[in-house]
Design a protein around this motif. Structure first.
Motif, PDB file in Angstrom:
ATOM      1  N   UNK A 115      33.809  28.224  41.364  1.00  0.00           N
ATOM      2  CA  UNK A 115      34.526  29.440  42.012  1.00  0.00           C
ATOM      3  C   UNK A 115      35.851  28.838  42.533  1.00  0.00           C
ATOM      4  N   UNK A 116      36.656  29.594  42.490  1.00  0.00           N
ATOM      5  CA  UNK A 116      38.225  29.432  42.726  1.00  0.00           C
ATOM      6  C   UNK A 116      39.055  30.327  43.710  1.00  0.00           C
ATOM      7  N   UNK A 117      38.642  31.544  43.129  1.00  0.00           N
ATOM      8  CA  UNK A 117      39.195  32.986  43.757  1.00  0.00           C
ATOM      9  C   UNK A 117      38.233  33.567  44.639  1.00  0.00           C
ATOM     10  N   UNK A 118      37.233  33.153  44.679  1.00  0.00           N
ATOM     11  CA  UNK A 118      36.085  33.676  45.645  1.00  0.00           C
ATOM     12  C   UNK A 118      35.263  32.816  46.229  1.00  0.00           C
ATOM     13  N   UNK A 119      34.500  32.996  47.375  1.00  0.00           N
ATOM     14  CA  UNK A 119      34.018  31.897  48.035  1.00  0.00           C
ATOM     15  C   UNK A 119      32.364  31.862  47.622  1.00  0.00           C
ATOM     16  N   UNK A 120      31.744  30.804  47.626  1.00  0.00           N
ATOM     17  CA  UNK A 120      30.378  30.560  47.223  1.00  0.00           C
ATOM     18  C   UNK A 120      29.541  31.570  47.770  1.00  0.00           C
ATOM     19  N   UNK A 121      29.692  31.730  49.320  1.00  0.00           N
ATOM     20  CA  UNK A 121      28.952  32.550  50.018  1.00  0.00           C
ATOM     21  C   UNK A 121      29.006  34.121  49.418  1.00  0.00           C
ATOM     22  N   UNK A 122      30.179  34.307  49.096  1.00  0.00           N
ATOM     23  CA  UNK A 122      30.344  35.887  48.608  1.00  0.00           C
ATOM     24  C   UNK A 122      29.645  35.887  47.259  1.00  0.00           C
ATOM     25  N   UNK A 135      26.796  34.267  46.449  1.00  0.00           N
ATOM     26  CA  UNK A 135      25.430  34.554  46.882  1.00  0.00           C
ATOM     27  C   UNK A 135      25.258  35.793  47.465  1.00  0.00           C
ATOM     28  N   UNK A 136      25.932  36.164  48.312  1.00  0.00           N
ATOM     29  CA  UNK A 136      25.493  37.666  48.866  1.00  0.00           C
ATOM     30  C   UNK A 136      25.600  38.964  47.998  1.00  0.00           C
ATOM     31  N   UNK A 173      21.383  40.367  38.313  1.00  0.00           N
ATOM     32  CA  UNK A 173      22.329  39.581  39.350  1.00  0.00           C
ATOM     33  C   UNK A 173      23.618  39.432  38.835  1.00  0.00           C
ATOM     34  N   UNK A 174      23.824  39.186  37.576  1.00  0.00           N
ATOM     35  CA  UNK A 174      25.212  38.910  36.973  1.00  0.00           C
ATOM     36  C   UNK A 174      26.066  40.500  37.320  1.00  0.00           C
ATOM     37  N   UNK A 175      25.441  41.538  37.108  1.00  0.00           N
ATOM     38  CA  UNK A 175      25.999  42.952  37.199  1.00  0.00           C
ATOM     39  C   UNK A 175      26.319  43.103  38.582  1.00  0.00           C
ATOM     40  N   UNK A 176      25.424  42.664  39.307  1.00  0.00           N
ATOM     41  CA  UNK A 176      25.635  43.033  41.113  1.00  0.00           C
ATOM     42  C   UNK A 176      27.039  42.244  41.388  1.00  0.00           C
ATOM     43  N   UNK A 177      27.016  40.898  41.064  1.00  0.00           N
ATOM     44  CA  UNK A 177      28.249  40.188  41.266  1.00  0.00           C
ATOM     45  C   UNK A 177      29.508  40.709  40.756  1.00  0.00           C
ATOM     46  N   UNK A 178      29.394  41.155  39.500  1.00  0.00           N
ATOM     47  CA  UNK A 178      30.627  41.319  38.716  1.00  0.00           C
ATOM     48  C   UNK A 178      31.052  42.724  39.232  1.00  0.00           C
ATOM     49  N   UNK A 179      30.242  43.776  40.087  1.00  0.00           N
ATOM     50  CA  UNK A 179      30.567  44.925  40.446  1.00  0.00           C
ATOM     51  C   UNK A 179      31.362  44.748  41.634  1.00  0.00           C
ATOM     52  N   UNK A 180      30.865  43.712  42.381  1.00  0.00           N
ATOM     53  CA  UNK A 180      31.421  43.600  44.041  1.00  0.00           C
ATOM     54  C   UNK A 180      32.553  42.554  44.030  1.00  0.00           C
ATOM     55  N   UNK A 181      32.751  41.577  43.101  1.00  0.00           N
ATOM     56  CA  UNK A 181      33.516  40.658  42.900  1.00  0.00           C
ATOM     57  C   UNK A 181      34.323  40.778  41.546  1.00  0.00           C
ATOM     58  N   UNK A 182      35.439  41.569  41.288  1.00  0.00           N
ATOM     59  CA  UNK A 182      36.107  41.617  39.946  1.00  0.00           C
ATOM     60  C   UNK A 182      36.736  40.309  39.505  1.00  0.00           C
ATOM     61  N   UNK A 183      36.669  39.306  40.255  1.00  0.00           N
ATOM     62  CA  UNK A 183      37.343  38.151  39.981  1.00  0.00           C
ATOM     63  C   UNK A 183      36.222  37.248  39.129  1.00  0.00           C
ATOM     64  N   UNK A 184      35.276  37.686  39.306  1.00  0.00           N
ATOM     65  CA  UNK A 184      34.029  37.062  38.365  1.00  0.00           C
ATOM     66  C   UNK A 184      33.847  37.717  37.179  1.00  0.00           C
ATOM     67  N   UNK A 185      33.887  36.703  36.132  1.00  0.00           N
ATOM     68  CA  UNK A 185      33.813  37.156  34.628  1.00  0.00           C
ATOM     69  C   UNK A 185      32.519  36.979  34.066  1.00  0.00           C
ATOM     70  N   UNK A 238      32.136  31.787  36.208  1.00  0.00           N
ATOM     71  CA  UNK A 238      33.257  31.889  35.543  1.00  0.00           C
ATOM     72  C   UNK A 238      34.223  33.049  35.953  1.00  0.00           C
ATOM     73  N   UNK A 239      35.437  32.726  36.217  1.00  0.00           N
ATOM     74  CA  UNK A 239      36.499  33.640  36.943  1.00  0.00           C
ATOM     75  C   UNK A 239      37.494  33.874  36.131  1.00  0.00           C
ATOM     76  N   UNK A 240      38.168  35.302  36.358  1.00  0.00           N
ATOM     77  CA  UNK A 240      39.438  35.515  35.750  1.00  0.00           C
ATOM     78  C   UNK A 240      40.435  34.756  36.502  1.00  0.00           C
ATOM     79  N   UNK A 241      41.476  34.525  35.830  1.00  0.00           N
ATOM     80  CA  UNK A 241      42.603  33.788  36.358  1.00  0.00           C
ATOM     81  C   UNK A 241      43.523  34.720  37.187  1.00  0.00           C
ATOM     82  N   UNK A 242      43.890  34.274  38.276  1.00  0.00           N
ATOM     83  CA  UNK A 242      45.231  35.332  38.869  1.00  0.00           C
ATOM     84  C   UNK A 242      46.563  34.924  37.925  1.00  0.00           C
ATOM     85  N   UNK A 243      47.012  35.827  37.631  1.00  0.00           N
ATOM     86  CA  UNK A 243      48.297  35.864  36.799  1.00  0.00           C
ATOM     87  C   UNK A 243      49.438  36.146  37.738  1.00  0.00           C
TER      88      UNK A 243
END
Length: 308
Positions: free
Chosen positions: A104-111, A113-114, A134-146, A163-168
């Motif tokens: 993780x870089x753009x999001x927190x570890x706890x985010x 897990x939650x 689980x992956x779908x849940x994370x990607x839906x809530x955190x768009x930064x997660x690839x 794995x995250x999407x980079x902030x451009x």
């Protein structure tokens, strides 16, 4: 006078035909001999079978004993395994213990897990076999997660590999900054200041123009990236992809998104030819430079104020 003796006439002797009784006796004799032969052969075969069985009996007993041993061992192993499985699912080893996050870089570890909804004490294997959910849940809530993978980190601990999407870039809106990701998504969560070197985008929104801008921007090298401060979306009637760039060296650049990367690679050469002058460099069609109007000096400003 001698008697005349008649010569003895020999009768033709025919072979004697056996009588019916003789035939019956002969058949009876043959039948008896045949029965004796069969009885002898039957007795011989019976004797051979007895000898064969006597020889095979110990081997059969040994074979049966080994088969019973194998069956007994199989049953013992099966019951032992069943007992171990039951004991395993009763113990804490079958429950999720520690959860860690890496990547993780753009999001927190706890985010992460939650969002995954994985909790300590959940079924270890149920969690493992629901990776896609689980992956779908994370990607839906955190768009930064690839992507997110669940991997074992010990007997009952999980490691969430992210794995995250980079902030451009950052979208500036009402003095707040929103992450613009490499896939063209704009993160809803805002921050008060931008972080790092990504440029500030102004008046952009999710869609075709932003996607093309990100694609063109990523084609440029790092030196050009570092020279750009802000990019403002300024479409016109003749060009819906028109943009204005505010450079860190004080110049402004007018360009079209569709040919931005192709022409922007010559920016260092253009600046070198211009020299110390600052102004607007238009590379939408050709290359045109318009210097900024000089700002009035302090004395000129005072004179202007006096005349007023």
């Amino acid at each position: 006078m001698a008697k005349h003796q008649k010569p003895n006439k020999k009768k033709n002797e025919l072979p004697t035909q056996p009588s019916s009784w003789d035939k019956i006796k002969a058949l009876f004799k043959l039948s008896r001999e045949s029965d004796e032969v069969k009885s002898f052969e039957t007795a011989k075969k019976s004797k051979e079978k007895e000898l064969s069985l006597e020889n095979k009996l110990p081997k059969l007993k040994e074979k049966r004993r080994k088969e019973m041993q194998r069956r007994l061992i199989s049953l013992l192993l099966l019951f032992s395994f069943a007992i171990l499985v039951v004991v395993y699912f009763i113990t804490p080893l079958s429950k999720v213990g520690r959860i860690t996050v890496i990547g993780t870089n753009e999001v927190t570890d706890q985010a992460v897990i939650d969002a995954s909804q994985i909790r300590s004490g959940d079924s270890l294997w149920e969690t493992f076999f629901s990776q896609k959910k689980r992956e779908t849940l994370v990607k839906n809530q955190l768009p930064q997660v690839k992507s997110m993978q669940i991997e074992f980190d010990g007997l009952n601990s999980y490691e969430l590999v992210v794995s995250e999407y980079k902030t451009v870039a950052y979208l500036e809106k009402e003095n707040e900054y929103f992450n613009i990701l490499e896939n063209g998504k704009i993160v809803n969560e805002s921050r008060k200041v931008s972080i790092g070197n990504p440029p500030i985008f102004i008046k952009f929104k999710e869609g075709k123009a932003l996607n093309k801008m990100i694609e063109q921007y990523q084609l440029l090298n790092e030196n050009i990236h570092n020279s750009i401060s802000e990019v403002e979306y300024t479409p016109s009637k003749t060009d819906e992809y028109l943009i204005t760039l505010y450079m860190n060296d004080g110049n402004q650049v007018v360009a079209s998104i569709t040919s931005f990367a192709e022409k922007m690679i010559y920016y260092p050469d253009i600046v070198q030819k211009i020299g110390e002058g600052k102004g607007v460099i238009n590379i939408e069609v050709g290359v045109y430079f318009t210097p900024f109007e000089p700002e009035p000096s302090e004395e000129e400003s005072k004179v202007s104020d006096t005349e007023e």
